[in-house]
Design an enzyme around this catalytic site. Structure first.
Site, PDB file in Angstrom:
ATOM      1  N   ARG A   1      37.652  38.627  40.713  1.00  0.00           N
ATOM      2  CA  ARG A   1      37.251  37.222  40.888  1.00  0.00           C
ATOM      3  C   ARG A   1      38.425  36.304  41.221  1.00  0.00           C
ATOM      4  NH1 ARG A   1      34.828  35.583  35.909  1.00  0.00           N
ATOM      5  NH2 ARG A   1      34.697  33.558  36.892  1.00  0.00           N
ATOM      6  N   ASN A   2      39.644  36.843  41.234  1.00  0.00           N
ATOM      7  CA  ASN A   2      40.785  36.014  41.623  1.00  0.00           C
ATOM      8  C   ASN A   2      40.668  35.730  43.121  1.00  0.00           C
ATOM      9  OD1 ASN A   2      43.572  35.273  42.534  1.00  0.00           O
ATOM     10  ND2 ASN A   2      43.962  35.508  40.347  1.00  0.00           N
ATOM     11  N   GLY A   3      40.867  34.485  43.499  1.00  0.00           N
ATOM     12  CA  GLY A   3      40.692  34.083  44.890  1.00  0.00           C
ATOM     13  C   GLY A   3      41.907  34.272  45.778  1.00  0.00           C
TER      14      GLY A   3
ATOM     15  N   SER B   1      44.748  30.291  42.084  1.00  0.00           N
ATOM     16  CA  SER B   1      43.715  31.171  42.639  1.00  0.00           C
ATOM     17  C   SER B   1      42.891  31.841  41.545  1.00  0.00           C
ATOM     18  CB  SER B   1      44.354  32.239  43.538  1.00  0.00           C
ATOM     19  OG  SER B   1      45.214  33.083  42.785  1.00  0.00           O
TER      20      SER B   1
END
Length: 171
Positions: free
Chosen positions: A42-44, A143
């Protein structure tokens, strides 16, 4: 003495042609377990940097992602070399040992900008690099999924990084 485990960051991903260095705080648990920068699904980070570079890095294997970053003259590292921390949140970091940012920056002759991925990275990194000349210091929204603004809002801010990169990848 602390009950929190000591976490140790990764080596920098850079080469002599690095023009843009992106600094996080310290890898989270998913990243440490995978031994990969920004491994939490889920880290952007990978969608953000891929969007800025107009490349689908998310679909590429990790080692290829790193090679693409270097080809586009982007480097990665963290402001913290090691720290005590339970979990992945920056707020849980205790007894941080700063990374040798000055030493790294001195080895990057083409460096034009240092971007801080999140508030803790910016606070610590700016203290270390406060009098750096000829290199822009840029604060970015984290992020991390813990920083609850939309990916599209983050992307608008991250887009500024493009002005520090050449139009064409390095050979």
């Amino acid at each position: 003495m602390t009950d929190e485990p000591r976490r140790i960051g990764f080596a920098p991903v850079v080469d002599a042609g690095t023009r843009l260095l992106i600094l996080g705080s310290l890898p989270g648990e998913a990243s440490l377990k995978a031994a990969q920068y920004y491994a939490h699904p889920r880290n952007g980070f990978w969608p953000l940097i891929g969007g800025m570079l107009n490349e689908n890095l998310v679909a590429s294997p990790y080692e290829q992602r790193l090679e693409r970053l270097k080809a586009r003259r982007v480097g990665l590292w963290d402001v913290i070399a090691s720290a005590d921390r339970s979990g992945s949140l920056d707020a849980a970091i205790r007894s941080p040992e700063a990374a040798d940012l000055r030493g790294l920056v001195e080895r990057l002759p083409d460096l034009r900008a240092v971007a801080f991925n999140g508030g803790l990275a910016a606070r610590m990194g700016r203290r270390i690099l406060t009098d750096l000349e000829g290199v822009a210091l840029i604060d970015l929204p984290s992020s991390s999924p813990a920083h609850a603004i939309s990916l599209s809002a983050k992307a608008e801010t991250w887009a500024i990084l493009g002005k520090f990169l050449p139009d064409k990848p390095a050979a």
